[in-house]
Enzyme design. Structure first.
Site, short mmCIF file in Angstrom:
data_model
loop_
_atom_site.label_atom_id
_atom_site.label_comp_id
_atom_site.label_asym_id
_atom_site.label_seq_id
_atom_site.Cartn_x
_atom_site.Cartn_y
_atom_site.Cartn_z
N ARG A 69 0.84 -1.20 0.00
CA ARG A 69 0.00 0.00 0.00
C ARG A 69 0.88 1.25 0.00
NH1 ARG A 69 -1.81 0.77 4.38
NH2 ARG A 69 -1.15 -1.07 5.55
N TYR A 197 -1.48 -3.65 -6.86
CA TYR A 197 -1.21 -4.43 -5.66
C TYR A 197 -2.28 -4.32 -4.57
CZ TYR A 197 1.57 -7.23 -2.58
OH TYR A 197 2.00 -8.27 -1.80
N LYS A 206 -9.60 -2.55 1.63
CA LYS A 206 -9.37 -1.39 2.49
C LYS A 206 -10.16 -0.17 2.01
CE LYS A 206 -6.97 -3.60 5.42
NZ LYS A 206 -5.79 -4.29 5.19
N HIS A 226 -10.70 -2.60 11.36
CA HIS A 226 -9.59 -3.43 10.88
C HIS A 226 -9.33 -4.53 11.91
CE1 HIS A 226 -5.10 -3.39 9.37
NE2 HIS A 226 -5.80 -4.33 8.78
N SER A 248 -1.45 -3.57 10.41
CA SER A 248 -1.02 -4.44 9.32
C SER A 248 0.26 -5.19 9.72
CB SER A 248 -0.75 -3.61 8.07
OG SER A 248 -1.93 -2.91 7.73
N CYS A 250 0.67 -7.38 12.03
CA CYS A 250 0.88 -7.50 13.48
C CYS A 250 0.11 -8.66 14.08
CB CYS A 250 0.52 -6.20 14.18
SG CYS A 250 1.70 -4.89 13.80
N ASP A 275 -9.25 -9.93 8.88
CA ASP A 275 -8.75 -8.58 8.58
C ASP A 275 -9.77 -7.46 8.80
OD1 ASP A 275 -6.35 -7.16 7.61
OD2 ASP A 275 -7.56 -6.62 5.87
N ARG A 364 2.27 -12.23 -0.41
CA ARG A 364 0.95 -12.62 0.12
C ARG A 364 0.40 -13.85 -0.56
NH1 ARG A 364 -1.53 -8.91 4.11
NH2 ARG A 364 0.09 -7.33 4.33
P1 GTP Z 1 -2.12 -7.86 7.51
O1 GTP Z 1 -2.61 -8.90 6.58
O2 GTP Z 1 -1.04 -6.99 6.93
O3 GTP Z 1 -3.24 -7.02 8.06
O4 GTP Z 1 -1.34 -8.61 8.72
P2 GTP Z 1 -1.90 -9.42 9.98
O5 GTP Z 1 -2.25 -8.47 11.08
O6 GTP Z 1 -2.93 -10.39 9.57
O7 GTP Z 1 -0.55 -10.16 10.49
P3 GTP Z 1 -0.13 -11.71 10.31
O8 GTP Z 1 -0.96 -12.62 11.16
O9 GTP Z 1 -0.03 -12.02 8.89
O10 GTP Z 1 1.33 -11.65 10.95
C1 GTP Z 1 2.31 -10.75 10.47
C2 GTP Z 1 3.68 -11.18 10.89
O11 GTP Z 1 3.77 -11.24 12.32
C3 GTP Z 1 4.05 -12.57 10.39
O12 GTP Z 1 5.39 -12.59 9.97
C4 GTP Z 1 3.84 -13.46 11.60
O13 GTP Z 1 4.66 -14.59 11.56
C5 GTP Z 1 4.16 -12.52 12.76
N1 GTP Z 1 3.39 -12.86 13.97
C6 GTP Z 1 2.06 -13.13 14.04
N2 GTP Z 1 1.68 -13.46 15.30
C7 GTP Z 1 2.80 -13.40 16.05
C8 GTP Z 1 3.07 -13.65 17.45
O14 GTP Z 1 2.20 -13.99 18.24
N3 GTP Z 1 4.36 -13.47 17.86
C9 GTP Z 1 5.37 -13.09 17.00
N4 GTP Z 1 6.59 -12.95 17.49
N5 GTP Z 1 5.15 -12.87 15.68
C10 GTP Z 1 3.89 -13.02 15.21
C1 SPV Z 2 -2.96 -4.56 5.28
O1 SPV Z 2 -1.98 -3.90 4.89
O2 SPV Z 2 -3.53 -4.30 6.37
C2 SPV Z 2 -3.43 -5.70 4.48
C3 SPV Z 2 -2.88 -5.87 3.13
O3 SPV Z 2 -4.30 -6.44 4.91
S1 SPV Z 2 -3.65 -4.83 1.97
O4 SPV Z 2 -4.72 -5.56 1.33
O5 SPV Z 2 -2.62 -4.46 0.97
O6 SPV Z 2 -4.19 -3.66 2.62
MN MN Z 3 -4.81 -5.94 7.16
#
Ligand code: GTP
Ligand code: SPV
Ligand code: MN
Length: 581
Positions: A69, A197, A206, A226, A248, A250, A275, A364
């Site tokens: 983004r 993207y 979003k 979110h 994002s 996290c 999400d 992704r």
């Molecule tokens: P978006 O799709 O961008 O909104 O991300 P998201 O909030 O769904 O995050 P996601 O679950 O994909 O995790 C993002 C990154 O954080 C990945 O590399 C995970 O491996 C890492 N991660 C997720 N949960 C944990 C956790 O509990 N501890 C740690 N240390 N890392 C984590």
């Molecule tokens: C985020 O960035 O919070 C995502 C990926 O879930 S995107 O669809 O690019 O916004």
């Molecule tokens: Mn997201």
């Protein structure tokens, strides 16, 4: 073709303006999806992965300058600048329209224009909302088919209701200098140019489900957030739903499908959403939530057998990968996958120390949520699921405890408004910089944050049985820079404490900044934590918190007149508690 004149007129007008060679109305069928995949493969825009190990899986390599983004090129265009707020980039609607018109003029010459009708939310839910995206990208079409209820059924609902969000998208020539993501919330309109993207291009996500929907939700008395939605089933068979807002990258996707540790026999985790969450007060005074999406657009790196086995299992078939590496036998590969070796990186170059990482940090996967082993049927329930708790969370190496419980709805709103997190690769720009990210909505709220916090406070008034509110942090680090908490499946231990607090079966250690687990009451059986880790994870450093509150207050006050008095009163209450420690 459609019977809805307003839609037909708009499509005709856009086709004329962009000079598209052909107009295709998408029906959302498998045949259409397969045909588009075939066309993209022939054009080199989609690569077939190893069909023996990964049937139905494909790889798309985006332009190397188009991988995330672009927050600095994303605008909210309201008539009055204050209505967009300092949390958004603003442009006057007339100026934005003339800028975008110039870009769209003739931009689809020689290209096909796809009309993509979609429904955000279960097709028969009163909480769902529809939109139509016009795009010249077949990659967008196939992704929208996995991410939303796309095609004929959505078009029927749009024709019946007569209203829809208009999204116009063109990849242009992917020039980062000619890239804009414009939102016109007062016109229920989105215009996106120059990126193919994720959140820049899949306009249902979003752009619609957060920026436009948050604006609608404020006017109509609901919330567009979110957040992930997860169901936790106890061994007795009782299911409680929790929504969680993390910025994002996290941990939303991971938490939404976690597998409880071995010390939790009989517990089950059900995935409703990973999400986005739309919430509305029910007649029972509880807060009810739907996941407006139908698919997962998840972060690939870090998805492995020890972190997210549910995700890993569902990525073996019918998945579109974007910007991952591949092995010598053409299987998808990313850092943290746990097996295999990369042969090519995400750009298609031979992999080696000079061309690492193999997968782009924001690479992704796109898959239907129904493929997830923990998928919950409740994701299709027209009325949604009732929430027992809302948790906010950020990526904070310091200060923020593992878990804190808010004393009230108002305190929970303050916790959300005061969130901060380290930036990640989900957006272009520096990574690892702590910034304020209220409710994980900094890049996504379609109106002034001051008004948004007031709306959150008002929503509490509409709930006789509000969800309990918490703040969590999986990302605390020790002095050596290692995580203090194992995270992933072990986050179940924190969710158990949360649910016990909801049912009133455990007391908390009350501190001025919120309730904390009492010593020994957060289940750590079977964990090998560093000495003193639990104490550090559940401690409140009063001096550091004073400083944090000063910073939060400065931030809230930067919204001037729009900063809610109720929120500042709540902050003063917490500060007074800290001072009397
Ligand atoms: P978006 O799709 O961008 O909104 O991300 P998201 O909030 O769904 O995050 P996601 O679950 O994909 O995790 C993002 C990154 O954080 C990945 O590399 C995970 O491996 C890492 N991660 C997720 N949960 C944990 C956790 O509990 N501890 C740690 N240390 N890392 C984590
Ligand atoms: C985020 O960035 O919070 C995502 C990926 O879930 S995107 O669809 O690019 O916004
Ligand atoms: Mn997201």
């Amino acid at each position: 073709m459609t019977s809805l004149k307003e839609l037909q007129d708009w499509v005709d007008q856009v086709a004329a303006q962009t000079r598209a060679e052909e107009v295709v109305w998408c029906d959302g069928s498998q045949a259409e999806y397969d045909a588009l995949m075939g066309e993209m493969m022939a054009a080199g825009d989609m690569l077939e992965l190893n069909q023996e190990t990964h049937p139905g899986c494909f790889l798309h390599r985006s332009d190397p300058d188009d991988v995330a983004r672009v927050e600095h090129l994303t605008f909210v265009c309201t008539e009055v600048q204050e209505d967009a707020g300092a949390n958004n980039n603003w442009m006057a609607p007339a100026e934005a329209h003339s800028k975008m018109d110039a870009l769209f003029d003739g931009c689809m010459e020689g290209r096909t224009l796809y009309v993509i009708p979609y429904c955000m939310g279960p097709i028969d839910s009163p909480l769902s909302r529809c939109g139509v995206e016009i795009s010249d990208s077949p990659y967008v079409v196939v992704n929208m088919r996995l991410m939303t209820r796309m095609g004929s059924a959505a078009l029927e609902r749009i024709e019946r209701e007569g209203s829809f969000v208009r999204g116009l998208h063109s990849v242009g020539d992917l020039d980062p200098e000619q890239r804009f993501i414009m939102h016109f919330p007062e016109e229920l309109q989105i215009q996106s140019f120059g990126s193919g993207y994720g959140g820049n291009a899949l306009l249902g996500k979003k752009c619609h489900a957060l920026r436009i929907a948050s604006h609608q939700a404020r006017n109509e008395g609901w919330l567009a957030e979110h957040m992930l939605i997860v169901g936790i089933e106890s061994p007795e068979g009782e299911v409680h739903y929790i929504a969680g807002a993390f910025p994002s990258q996290c941990g939303k996707t991971n938490l939404a499908m976690l597998i409880p540790p071995e010390t939790y026999p009989g517990w089950k985790v059900w995935t409703v959403g990973d999400d986005i969450c739309w919430m509305r007060p029910g007649e029972d005074g509880r807060l009810w939530a739907i996941n407006p999406e139908a698919g997962l657009f998840g972060v690939a790196p870090g998805t492995g057998p020890n972190t997210n086995p549910n995700a890993l299992a569902m990525l073996d078939s019918d998945t579109i990968f974007t910007n991952v590496g591949v092995t010598a036998d053409n299987q998808p590969w990313w850092e943290g996958k746990g097996s295999g070796e990369p042969a090519l990186n995400w750009k298609g170059e031979a992999y080696g120390p000079a061309t690492a990482p193999a997968a782009h940090p924001n690479s992704r996967f796109t898959a239907s949520i129904k493929q997830c082993p923990s998928y919950s049927d409740a994701a299709e329930a027209p009325r949604g699921v009732p929430l027992s708790a809302i948790i906010f969370g950020g990526r904070r190496a310091q200060l923020m405890p593992l878990v804190l419980q808010a004393d009230s709805w108002e305190h929970g709103v303050l916790m959300g408004a005061g969130m901060a997190s380290e930036t990640t690769a989900a957006a272009t720009g520096a990574v690892g910089v702590v910034r304020r990210d209220p409710m994980a909505m900094k890049p996504f709220c379609g109106y002034n944050f001051g008004d948004y916090w007031q709306h959150w406070l008002d929503m509490g008034q509409a709930l006789s049985q509000p969800p309990a509110m918490f703040h969590v942090n999986w990302f605390r680090k020790d002095e050596a820079g290692d995580f203090l908490w194992p995270g992933f499946g072990d986050n179940m231990r924190v969710l158990e404490w949360v649910l016990k607090r909801c049912s009133g079966s455990l007391a908390a250690n009350q501190s001025p900044v919120g309730g904390l687990p009492r010593a020994g009451e957060l289940n750590t059986d079977g964990l090998s934590l560093a000495d003193g880790a639990m104490r550090e994870l559940t401690a409140v450093d009063a001096a550091a918190w004073q400083q944090e509150l000063t910073d939060i207050e400065r931030y809230i006050r930067s919204f001037g007149d729009r900063a809610p008095a109720g929120l500042l009163e709540e902050l003063a209450r917490v500060r007074a508690g800290l001072e009397s420690l």
